[in-house]
Motif scaffolding. Structure first.
Motif, PDB file in Angstrom:
ATOM      1  N   SER A 163      16.343  29.003 -28.232  1.00  0.00           N
ATOM      2  CA  SER A 163      16.165  27.631 -27.729  1.00  0.00           C
ATOM      3  C   SER A 163      15.901  26.623 -28.849  1.00  0.00           C
ATOM      4  O   SER A 163      16.392  25.504 -28.808  1.00  0.00           O
ATOM      5  CB  SER A 163      15.077  27.565 -26.663  1.00  0.00           C
ATOM      6  OG  SER A 163      13.847  27.869 -27.255  1.00  0.00           O
ATOM      7  N   PHE A 164      15.150  27.055 -29.862  1.00  0.00           N
ATOM      8  CA  PHE A 164      14.848  26.130 -30.954  1.00  0.00           C
ATOM      9  C   PHE A 164      16.116  25.729 -31.701  1.00  0.00           C
ATOM     10  O   PHE A 164      16.412  24.538 -31.876  1.00  0.00           O
ATOM     11  CB  PHE A 164      13.818  26.749 -31.900  1.00  0.00           C
ATOM     12  CG  PHE A 164      13.448  25.854 -33.040  1.00  0.00           C
ATOM     13  CD1 PHE A 164      12.673  24.716 -32.843  1.00  0.00           C
ATOM     14  CD2 PHE A 164      13.892  26.130 -34.334  1.00  0.00           C
ATOM     15  CE1 PHE A 164      12.349  23.870 -33.890  1.00  0.00           C
ATOM     16  CE2 PHE A 164      13.576  25.294 -35.390  1.00  0.00           C
ATOM     17  CZ  PHE A 164      12.796  24.168 -35.169  1.00  0.00           C
ATOM     18  N   GLN A 165      16.889  26.755 -32.091  1.00  0.00           N
ATOM     19  CA  GLN A 165      18.144  26.479 -32.807  1.00  0.00           C
ATOM     20  C   GLN A 165      19.102  25.648 -31.969  1.00  0.00           C
ATOM     21  O   GLN A 165      19.808  24.782 -32.476  1.00  0.00           O
ATOM     22  CB  GLN A 165      18.849  27.787 -33.124  1.00  0.00           C
ATOM     23  CG  GLN A 165      18.293  28.552 -34.295  1.00  0.00           C
ATOM     24  CD  GLN A 165      19.067  29.865 -34.456  1.00  0.00           C
ATOM     25  OE1 GLN A 165      20.277  29.864 -34.630  1.00  0.00           O
ATOM     26  NE2 GLN A 165      18.367  30.984 -34.378  1.00  0.00           N
TER      27      GLN A 165
ATOM     28  N   GLN B  69      18.338  23.565 -29.552  1.00  0.00           N
ATOM     29  CA  GLN B  69      17.825  22.202 -29.446  1.00  0.00           C
ATOM     30  C   GLN B  69      18.176  21.413 -30.704  1.00  0.00           C
ATOM     31  O   GLN B  69      18.637  20.273 -30.628  1.00  0.00           O
ATOM     32  CB  GLN B  69      16.324  22.251 -29.283  1.00  0.00           C
ATOM     33  CG  GLN B  69      15.802  21.228 -28.315  1.00  0.00           C
ATOM     34  CD  GLN B  69      14.312  21.457 -28.047  1.00  0.00           C
ATOM     35  OE1 GLN B  69      13.703  22.408 -28.551  1.00  0.00           O
ATOM     36  NE2 GLN B  69      13.740  20.585 -27.253  1.00  0.00           N
ATOM     37  N   GLU B  70      17.975  22.069 -31.856  1.00  0.00           N
ATOM     38  CA  GLU B  70      18.273  21.411 -33.125  1.00  0.00           C
ATOM     39  C   GLU B  70      19.713  20.940 -33.206  1.00  0.00           C
ATOM     40  O   GLU B  70      20.017  19.946 -33.848  1.00  0.00           O
ATOM     41  CB  GLU B  70      18.028  22.402 -34.267  1.00  0.00           C
ATOM     42  CG  GLU B  70      16.667  22.281 -34.888  1.00  0.00           C
ATOM     43  CD  GLU B  70      16.604  23.062 -36.190  1.00  0.00           C
ATOM     44  OE1 GLU B  70      17.310  24.085 -36.301  1.00  0.00           O
ATOM     45  OE2 GLU B  70      15.859  22.635 -37.079  1.00  0.00           O
ATOM     46  N   ARG B  71      20.617  21.705 -32.578  1.00  0.00           N
ATOM     47  CA  ARG B  71      22.037  21.363 -32.663  1.00  0.00           C
ATOM     48  C   ARG B  71      22.544  20.673 -31.408  1.00  0.00           C
ATOM     49  O   ARG B  71      23.747  20.466 -31.241  1.00  0.00           O
ATOM     50  CB  ARG B  71      22.860  22.632 -32.937  1.00  0.00           C
ATOM     51  CG  ARG B  71      22.339  23.386 -34.164  1.00  0.00           C
ATOM     52  CD  ARG B  71      23.357  24.303 -34.735  1.00  0.00           C
ATOM     53  NE  ARG B  71      24.605  23.627 -35.003  1.00  0.00           N
ATOM     54  CZ  ARG B  71      25.793  24.124 -34.710  1.00  0.00           C
ATOM     55  NH1 ARG B  71      25.896  25.286 -34.135  1.00  0.00           N
ATOM     56  NH2 ARG B  71      26.886  23.439 -34.993  1.00  0.00           N
ATOM     57  N   GLY B  72      21.616  20.329 -30.534  1.00  0.00           N
ATOM     58  CA  GLY B  72      21.984  19.606 -29.318  1.00  0.00           C
ATOM     59  C   GLY B  72      22.896  20.416 -28.406  1.00  0.00           C
ATOM     60  O   GLY B  72      23.720  19.860 -27.668  1.00  0.00           O
TER      61      GLY B  72
ATOM     62  N   GLU C 134      28.028  20.492 -32.806  1.00  0.00           N
ATOM     63  CA  GLU C 134      26.821  19.921 -32.208  1.00  0.00           C
ATOM     64  C   GLU C 134      27.132  19.304 -30.852  1.00  0.00           C
ATOM     65  O   GLU C 134      28.200  18.749 -30.644  1.00  0.00           O
ATOM     66  CB  GLU C 134      26.253  18.849 -33.144  1.00  0.00           C
ATOM     67  CG  GLU C 134      25.538  19.495 -34.289  1.00  0.00           C
ATOM     68  CD  GLU C 134      24.632  18.539 -35.047  1.00  0.00           C
ATOM     69  OE1 GLU C 134      24.363  17.434 -34.543  1.00  0.00           O
ATOM     70  OE2 GLU C 134      24.195  18.943 -36.138  1.00  0.00           O
TER      71      GLU C 134
END
Ligand code: ADP
Length: 266
Positions: free
Chosen positions: A124-126, A128-131, A169
């Protein structure tokens, strides 16, 4: 086909005939060729980071170490390349264990929904970072799979990390589980990323096969993710297939046995 002729001698008479042996060596030769190709690939994959490490270490020794800008930059290149080699060796060991059937599967009844939600959480973190927005769908009649959770987590991780690597992205990733026709479960990971050209589809599960070597390496890939996924799924008695439209996206689907209700499961 290899043909060997052996003359038959009789004392005093001479040659009285010939034995011809026709041997089908195509399979054997194919195996031998693919083994040679594999060793060459492994050597090359290890050599590339080693050469980089060597030259950056030399540069550090030659004075870059005392440069406040270059020193840390070169050290981080060395660290990245070392991590790459560790990933590669870990993947190779995993494959070799799967090949030798040493890896006994520890199958347990596993909730499919929980398994898919947890893999989405891991990324989820990765994402989120890449939309990138993931969606999860669990079909009717999909409940418990009979699997080695660690191994299937590895399959899911490999597929989702590919979907992330090869999707720009703001893209979408759909993770779905449906009841398959044979009573098992079909799990798929679909992205709307760069896709794979048709000519590469046949070979995509081969060890070290990549559409774009440089891109895969830049993204930290080892070229072994899909082959590991295939071996794990095979060990579970399932199948794995990839569909892709170049430029539009990719969908990888694998099947797993479902635990029969009240029964032992397979
Ligand atoms: P890698 O470590 O290079 O990602 P894999 O075995 O996981 O190795 O995948 C092999 C190749 O298949 C990749 O290098 C890439 O070219 C292609 N590929 C795999 N998954 C996808 C995807 N979801 N979208 C586009 N290309 C993909």
């Amino acid at each position: 086909i290899r043909v060997t002729f052996t003359p038959i001698h009789r004392r005093q008479i001479g040659i009285i005939g010939t034995i011809a042996v026709l041997q089908d060596v195509t399979e054997q030769e194919k195996l031998e060729a693919s083994r040679r190709e594999f060793v060459a690939n492994v050597s090359h994959e290890l050599r590339t980071p080693l050469t980089t490490i060597k030259s950056y270490t030399e540069a550090l020794e030659d004075g870059a170490m005392n440069d406040p800008d270059l020193g840390p930059r070169f050290a981080s290149v060395i660290q990245n390349q070392t991590e790459r080699m560790i990933r590669l060796v870990t993947d190779l060991l995993h494959l070799s264990r799967l090949d030798s059937k040493e890896a006994l599967l520890r199958k347990q009844p596993t909730s499919v929904m929980e398994m898919l939600e947890e893999v989405a959480d891991r990324f989820s973190f990765q994402m989120q970072e890449r939309g990138i927005k993931p969606t999860i769908f669990i079909g009717n009649r999909v409940e418990t799979a009979w699997v080695d959770r660690d191994q299937i987590d590895q399959v899911l991780d490999n597929l989702i990390s590919n979907a992330m690597k090869y999707t720009s992205e703001g893209g979408n990733i759909a993770i779905e589980a449906r009841a398959a026709d044979d009573g098992g479960i079909a799990i798929s990971v679909q992205d709307d990323g760069i896709g794979i050209p048709k000519r590469d589809l046949d070979r995509i599960f081969e060890r070290f096969y990549r559409v774009d070597k440089a891109r895969s390496r830049d993204m930290g890939g080892t070229g072994l993710g899909l082959s590991i996924a295939r071996e794990i799924v095979k060990a579970h008695g399932g199948t794995i297939a990839l569909q892709s439209d170049h430029g539009k996206g990719t969908k990888v689907t694998f099947t797993l046995p479902q635990q029969k209700q009240g029964g032992e499961g397979l």
